[in-house]
Motif scaffolding. Structure first.
Motif, PDB file in Angstrom:
ATOM      1  N   GLY A   7       0.843  -1.197   0.000  1.00  0.00           N
ATOM      2  CA  GLY A   7       0.000   0.000   0.000  1.00  0.00           C
ATOM      3  C   GLY A   7       0.869   1.234   0.000  1.00  0.00           C
ATOM      4  O   GLY A   7       1.997   1.203   0.492  1.00  0.00           O
ATOM      5  N   GLN A   9       0.519   5.534   0.746  1.00  0.00           N
ATOM      6  CA  GLN A   9      -0.363   6.622   1.191  1.00  0.00           C
ATOM      7  C   GLN A   9      -0.476   7.709   0.125  1.00  0.00           C
ATOM      8  O   GLN A   9       0.537   8.078  -0.466  1.00  0.00           O
ATOM      9  CB  GLN A   9       0.225   7.290   2.422  1.00  0.00           C
ATOM     10  CG  GLN A   9       0.222   6.442   3.647  1.00  0.00           C
ATOM     11  CD  GLN A   9       0.521   7.304   4.852  1.00  0.00           C
ATOM     12  OE1 GLN A   9      -0.263   8.170   5.231  1.00  0.00           O
ATOM     13  NE2 GLN A   9       1.661   7.088   5.459  1.00  0.00           N
ATOM     14  N   PHE A  38      -2.889  -1.202  -2.914  1.00  0.00           N
ATOM     15  CA  PHE A  38      -3.968  -0.263  -2.600  1.00  0.00           C
ATOM     16  C   PHE A  38      -3.430   1.112  -2.223  1.00  0.00           C
ATOM     17  O   PHE A  38      -2.279   1.273  -1.809  1.00  0.00           O
ATOM     18  CB  PHE A  38      -4.864  -0.813  -1.488  1.00  0.00           C
ATOM     19  CG  PHE A  38      -4.151  -0.964  -0.188  1.00  0.00           C
ATOM     20  CD1 PHE A  38      -3.473  -2.131   0.102  1.00  0.00           C
ATOM     21  CD2 PHE A  38      -4.142   0.067   0.726  1.00  0.00           C
ATOM     22  CE1 PHE A  38      -2.797  -2.269   1.294  1.00  0.00           C
ATOM     23  CE2 PHE A  38      -3.468  -0.063   1.917  1.00  0.00           C
ATOM     24  CZ  PHE A  38      -2.797  -1.241   2.205  1.00  0.00           C
ATOM     25  N   HIS A  43      -4.878   5.464   6.167  1.00  0.00           N
ATOM     26  CA  HIS A  43      -3.647   5.890   6.840  1.00  0.00           C
ATOM     27  C   HIS A  43      -3.367   7.373   6.603  1.00  0.00           C
ATOM     28  O   HIS A  43      -2.893   8.073   7.495  1.00  0.00           O
ATOM     29  CB  HIS A  43      -2.450   5.070   6.333  1.00  0.00           C
ATOM     30  CG  HIS A  43      -2.352   3.724   6.958  1.00  0.00           C
ATOM     31  ND1 HIS A  43      -2.689   2.569   6.297  1.00  0.00           N
ATOM     32  CD2 HIS A  43      -1.959   3.339   8.196  1.00  0.00           C
ATOM     33  CE1 HIS A  43      -2.500   1.533   7.103  1.00  0.00           C
ATOM     34  NE2 HIS A  43      -2.068   1.974   8.253  1.00  0.00           N
ATOM     35  N   TYR A 126      -1.706   3.243  13.894  1.00  0.00           N
ATOM     36  CA  TYR A 126      -1.272   3.083  12.502  1.00  0.00           C
ATOM     37  C   TYR A 126      -0.733   1.677  12.194  1.00  0.00           C
ATOM     38  O   TYR A 126      -1.155   1.038  11.216  1.00  0.00           O
ATOM     39  CB  TYR A 126      -0.225   4.170  12.232  1.00  0.00           C
ATOM     40  CG  TYR A 126       0.226   4.346  10.821  1.00  0.00           C
ATOM     41  CD1 TYR A 126      -0.111   5.494  10.092  1.00  0.00           C
ATOM     42  CD2 TYR A 126       1.045   3.408  10.194  1.00  0.00           C
ATOM     43  CE1 TYR A 126       0.341   5.671   8.800  1.00  0.00           C
ATOM     44  CE2 TYR A 126       1.482   3.579   8.902  1.00  0.00           C
ATOM     45  CZ  TYR A 126       1.140   4.717   8.211  1.00  0.00           C
ATOM     46  OH  TYR A 126       1.588   4.886   6.922  1.00  0.00           O
ATOM     47  N   GLN A 130      -2.176  -1.163   9.516  1.00  0.00           N
ATOM     48  CA  GLN A 130      -1.296  -1.728   8.477  1.00  0.00           C
ATOM     49  C   GLN A 130      -1.268  -3.254   8.568  1.00  0.00           C
ATOM     50  O   GLN A 130      -1.272  -3.944   7.541  1.00  0.00           O
ATOM     51  CB  GLN A 130       0.126  -1.145   8.597  1.00  0.00           C
ATOM     52  CG  GLN A 130       1.021  -1.616   7.467  1.00  0.00           C
ATOM     53  CD  GLN A 130       2.181  -0.672   7.181  1.00  0.00           C
ATOM     54  OE1 GLN A 130       2.194   0.463   7.637  1.00  0.00           O
ATOM     55  NE2 GLN A 130       3.150  -1.125   6.429  1.00  0.00           N
ATOM     56  N   ASP A 133      -4.429  -4.437   6.957  1.00  0.00           N
ATOM     57  CA  ASP A 133      -4.311  -4.316   5.485  1.00  0.00           C
ATOM     58  C   ASP A 133      -3.631  -5.539   4.901  1.00  0.00           C
ATOM     59  O   ASP A 133      -4.026  -6.071   3.872  1.00  0.00           O
ATOM     60  CB  ASP A 133      -3.388  -3.150   5.089  1.00  0.00           C
ATOM     61  CG  ASP A 133      -3.883  -1.799   5.501  1.00  0.00           C
ATOM     62  OD1 ASP A 133      -5.092  -1.657   5.724  1.00  0.00           O
ATOM     63  OD2 ASP A 133      -3.028  -0.882   5.607  1.00  0.00           O
ATOM     64  N   ILE A 134      -2.554  -5.909   5.569  1.00  0.00           N
ATOM     65  CA  ILE A 134      -1.714  -6.983   5.035  1.00  0.00           C
ATOM     66  C   ILE A 134      -2.382  -8.341   5.244  1.00  0.00           C
ATOM     67  O   ILE A 134      -2.565  -9.116   4.309  1.00  0.00           O
ATOM     68  CB  ILE A 134      -0.317  -6.953   5.717  1.00  0.00           C
ATOM     69  CG1 ILE A 134       0.403  -5.638   5.380  1.00  0.00           C
ATOM     70  CG2 ILE A 134       0.513  -8.164   5.302  1.00  0.00           C
ATOM     71  CD1 ILE A 134       1.683  -5.388   6.153  1.00  0.00           C
ATOM     72  N   GLN A 148       9.955   0.826   6.203  1.00  0.00           N
ATOM     73  CA  GLN A 148       8.712   0.149   6.610  1.00  0.00           C
ATOM     74  C   GLN A 148       8.962  -1.211   7.264  1.00  0.00           C
ATOM     75  O   GLN A 148       8.014  -1.919   7.611  1.00  0.00           O
ATOM     76  CB  GLN A 148       7.798  -0.041   5.390  1.00  0.00           C
ATOM     77  CG  GLN A 148       7.229   1.252   4.850  1.00  0.00           C
ATOM     78  CD  GLN A 148       6.279   1.883   5.855  1.00  0.00           C
ATOM     79  OE1 GLN A 148       5.389   1.251   6.376  1.00  0.00           O
ATOM     80  NE2 GLN A 148       6.505   3.160   6.148  1.00  0.00           N
TER      81      GLN A 148
HETATM   82  N1  TRP Z   1       2.730   2.640   5.966  1.00  0.00           N
HETATM   83  C1  TRP Z   1       3.010   2.521   4.556  1.00  0.00           C
HETATM   84  C2  TRP Z   1       3.821   3.742   4.118  1.00  0.00           C
HETATM   85  O1  TRP Z   1       3.777   4.774   4.731  1.00  0.00           O
HETATM   86  C3  TRP Z   1       1.760   2.444   3.724  1.00  0.00           C
HETATM   87  C4  TRP Z   1       0.987   1.209   3.995  1.00  0.00           C
HETATM   88  C5  TRP Z   1      -0.230   1.126   4.611  1.00  0.00           C
HETATM   89  C6  TRP Z   1       1.368  -0.121   3.673  1.00  0.00           C
HETATM   90  N2  TRP Z   1      -0.644  -0.140   4.686  1.00  0.00           N
HETATM   91  C7  TRP Z   1       0.298  -0.948   4.109  1.00  0.00           C
HETATM   92  C8  TRP Z   1       2.477  -0.683   3.041  1.00  0.00           C
HETATM   93  C9  TRP Z   1       0.350  -2.330   3.955  1.00  0.00           C
HETATM   94  C10 TRP Z   1       2.528  -2.074   2.890  1.00  0.00           C
HETATM   95  C11 TRP Z   1       1.471  -2.886   3.342  1.00  0.00           C
HETATM   96  O2  TRP Z   1       4.479   3.665   3.144  1.00  0.00           O
END
Ligand code: TRP
Ligand code: ADP
Length: 323
Positions: A7, A9, A38, A43, A126, A130, A133-134, A148
């Motif tokens: 993902g 932002q 995505f 976030h 946060y 995340q 999301d994963i 990350q």
């Molecule tokens: N935190 C990540 C960034 O700032 C963005 C992100 C949100 C992300 N959810 C994720 C990256 C899930 C990988 C998987 O770049």
């Protein structure tokens, strides 16, 4: 086929750090993996509080990815806020996560150092969002930039806690970090980041891009003197876009002396136009085609939902929410 998820932002215009550290891998990997990608607009709400800006940056990021070669037939490409499953799983995982664990997160520590009152609960949470999301997509690999890494480690820990408490649901993902890329330096030599205003934007208009490259900070070694390429921000960026012979040639010129930083900035600018020429044209063509771009994201959300629902249903079953 292995699954990959990442993902990004929509927190500003994509820059070389985003591209080289993350976006390039996302696009390359669609050849060999089932990819989910995505736009992390949930976030982004931790920093973006203006609806116009949220809309614009989300759209701009979608167009940028498509222009850079993301193929929506191969990659499931969607907007995070279109799937309530992310927020729902975030709550559940939050109940598995201890406060001191989250207090170790770099982003929280940095924000706290700047003044605790400024930090929202959303920012504190946060890493859990995340993780949600994963884990919803059960990926094998999560390609991200080096900064990350901690978030992926936290995701692995949270998933393991859930699995140990309720039984196996989550596949434990691996971070996929191109170590040779590392942290891309910005125009001032610090990590390139929108928040430091030291970026070189991939899709900036020509004159703006030129200004950004010409603004790269260097030391004041005179033109004729020998220079160490490894200590130069211009060279650090050039070598990431140029091929090996080109990189070696420029390194030689640095070591011999006789090349000024103005010249190497010009070479870098040429390289950027060469590398992104096609993508920049595509970006300009695609940008006015709003219906097409939104349709791609909607279709992506429909495909993503199939996997997200499946995982969330399993989670709810394990927790005891299903009668
Ligand atoms: N935190 C990540 C960034 O700032 C963005 C992100 C949100 C992300 N959810 C994720 C990256 C899930 C990988 C998987 O770049
Ligand atoms: P920014 O710091 O500009 O706000 P983001 O946090 O939105 O960037 O990062 C988006 C993606 O780009 C992440 O996967 C991140 O690791 C990667 N990335 C950002 N800046 C860099 C950089 N300077 N070097 C390498 N990767 C980066």
């Amino acid at each position: 086929m292995k699954t990959v998820l990442s993902g990004v932002q929509p927190s500003g215009k994509p820059h070389l750090g985003n591209y080289l550290g993350a976006m390039r891998q996302h696009i390359e990997m669609q050849k060999d993996y089932q990819c989910y990608l995505f736009i992390a607009d949930l976030h982004a709400l931790t920093t973006v509080k203006d609806p116009e800006q949220m809309r614009y940056q989300t759209y701009d990021l979608a167009v940028s990815y498509l222009a850079l070669g993301l193929d929506p037939e191969k990659t499931v490409f969607f907007k995070q806020s279109d799937l309530p499953e992310h927020s729902e799983l975030c709550w559940i995982l939050g109940c598995m996560t201890k406060m001191p664990f989250l207090e170790r997160a770099h982003a929280w520590k940095d924000a706290q150092n700047k003044g605790k009152k400024e930090v929202s609960v959303g920012l504190f949470n946060y890493p859990i969002l995340q993780a949600a999301d994963i884990l919803l997509y059960q990926p094998d690999l999560v390609p991200v930039g080096a900064d990350q890494k901690q978030h992926i480690e936290m995701t692995r820990d949270i998933a393991t806690t859930f699995n140990n408490t309720f039984g196996e649901v989550f596949h434990i993902p691996e971070p996929h970090i191109k170590e040779d890329v590392g942290l891309i330096p910005g125009t001032d030599g610090q990590k390139m980041s929108k928040s430091y205003k030291n970026t070189i934007e991939v899709f900036a208009p020509e004159s703006e891009l030129k200004k950004q490259v010409m603004g790269i900070v260097t030391d004041s070694t005179p033109v004729e003197e020998a220079k160490d390429p490894d200590k130069c921000n211009i060279f650090a960026l050039y070598k990431l876009l140029a091929n090996k012979p080109e990189t070696e040639k420029l390194a030689e010129r640095y070591k011999k002396g006789g090349i000024g930083y103005g010249d190497s900035k010009k070479l870098l600018l040429e390289k950027i136009f060469e590398h992104f020429g096609e993508a920049r044209t595509k970006y300009n063509e695609l940008f006015p085609q709003k219906d097409l771009v939104y349709k791609i994201l909607e279709e992506g959300a429909k495909k993503a939902k199939i996997m997200a629902r499946k995982t969330l249903d399993e989670v709810k079953e394990k927790i005891g929410y299903k009668i």
